[in-house]
Design a protein around this motif. Structure first.
Motif, PDB file in Angstrom:
ATOM      1  N   UNK A   3      75.900  67.693  42.734  1.00 36.04           N
ATOM      2  CA  UNK A   3      74.904  68.126  41.767  1.00 36.04           C
ATOM      3  C   UNK A   3      74.577  69.596  41.984  1.00 36.04           C
ATOM      4  N   UNK A   4      74.378  70.299  40.865  1.00 35.79           N
ATOM      5  CA  UNK A   4      73.983  71.703  40.905  1.00 35.79           C
ATOM      6  C   UNK A   4      72.854  71.898  39.902  1.00 35.79           C
ATOM      7  N   UNK A   5      72.210  73.035  39.989  1.00 35.30           N
ATOM      8  CA  UNK A   5      71.137  73.396  39.068  1.00 35.30           C
ATOM      9  C   UNK A   5      71.468  74.753  38.475  1.00 35.30           C
ATOM     10  N   UNK A   6      71.180  74.903  37.177  1.00 38.93           N
ATOM     11  CA  UNK A   6      71.501  76.160  36.497  1.00 38.93           C
ATOM     12  C   UNK A   6      70.568  76.345  35.309  1.00 38.93           C
ATOM     13  N   UNK A   7      70.227  77.575  35.042  1.00 39.69           N
ATOM     14  CA  UNK A   7      69.404  77.880  33.869  1.00 39.69           C
ATOM     15  C   UNK A   7      70.285  77.758  32.625  1.00 39.69           C
ATOM     16  N   UNK A   8      69.799  77.101  31.614  1.00 36.70           N
ATOM     17  CA  UNK A   8      70.608  76.825  30.426  1.00 36.70           C
ATOM     18  C   UNK A   8      71.000  78.098  29.677  1.00 36.70           C
ATOM     19  N   UNK A   9      70.244  79.156  29.851  1.00 32.20           N
ATOM     20  CA  UNK A   9      70.561  80.415  29.173  1.00 32.20           C
ATOM     21  C   UNK A   9      71.717  81.159  29.847  1.00 32.20           C
ATOM     22  N   UNK A  10      72.093  80.754  31.058  1.00 28.11           N
ATOM     23  CA  UNK A  10      73.262  81.337  31.712  1.00 28.11           C
ATOM     24  C   UNK A  10      74.520  80.769  31.061  1.00 28.11           C
ATOM     25  N   UNK A  11      75.596  81.556  30.994  1.00 29.84           N
ATOM     26  CA  UNK A  11      76.812  81.063  30.336  1.00 29.84           C
ATOM     27  C   UNK A  11      77.375  79.802  30.999  1.00 29.84           C
ATOM     28  N   UNK A  12      77.876  78.913  30.177  1.00 29.95           N
ATOM     29  CA  UNK A  12      78.550  77.703  30.674  1.00 29.95           C
ATOM     30  C   UNK A  12      79.863  78.108  31.335  1.00 29.95           C
ATOM     31  N   UNK A  13      80.270  77.319  32.330  1.00 30.73           N
ATOM     32  CA  UNK A  13      81.551  77.576  32.988  1.00 30.73           C
ATOM     33  C   UNK A  13      82.204  76.240  33.323  1.00 30.73           C
ATOM     34  N   UNK A  14      83.511  76.225  33.492  1.00 33.63           N
ATOM     35  CA  UNK A  14      84.205  74.980  33.834  1.00 33.63           C
ATOM     36  C   UNK A  14      83.690  74.349  35.131  1.00 33.63           C
ATOM     37  N   UNK A  15      83.190  75.181  36.062  1.00 31.05           N
ATOM     38  CA  UNK A  15      82.675  74.674  37.333  1.00 31.05           C
ATOM     39  C   UNK A  15      81.394  73.850  37.162  1.00 31.05           C
TER      40      UNK A  15
END
Length: 115
Positions: A3-15
């Protein structure tokens, strides 16, 4: 469980793997196509009451975490998330500007404590 956490406004990536938005409200100014969300798990977001109590105040975070854990007890969406994360990378997405004290990070902490 990956599991990871990311801000939705950051670009999506395959990772990112499977992208799961865990906010009750859709992020402002972001189209569904640009967000590239695989599952909008509104049912995993804190209640409006809890969200207003917390208001991203770092001093309230421990109490927020305790109350949020209680809200998640018996939530079928939580089991779906656990199943989804078995053998796959899952990125929990959030819209808040606050990177450290938000519900996605809290959900990650709750799930990591189970392991």
């Amino acid at each position: 469980m990956a599991l990871k956490v990311k801000r939705i406004y950051d670009p999506a990536s395959p990772e990112d793997g499977v992208r799961v938005l865990v906010d009750r409200l859709w992020p402002r100014g972001l189209s569904k196509e640009k967000a590239q969300v695989d599952w909008w798990a509104k049912e995993l977001a804190p209640s409006d009451e809890l969200r207003r109590f917390f208001a991203h105040d770092p001093e309230k975070y421990p109490e927020f975490l305790r109350r949020y854990r209680k809200e998640l007890e018996g939530n079928p969406a939580l089991e779906r998330l656990r199943a989804l994360s078995r053998g796959k990378t899952v990125t929990l997405l959030f819209a808040a500007r606050e990177e450290r004290y938000n519900n996605a990070r809290a959900l990650l902490e709750i799930l990591e404590q189970e392991v």
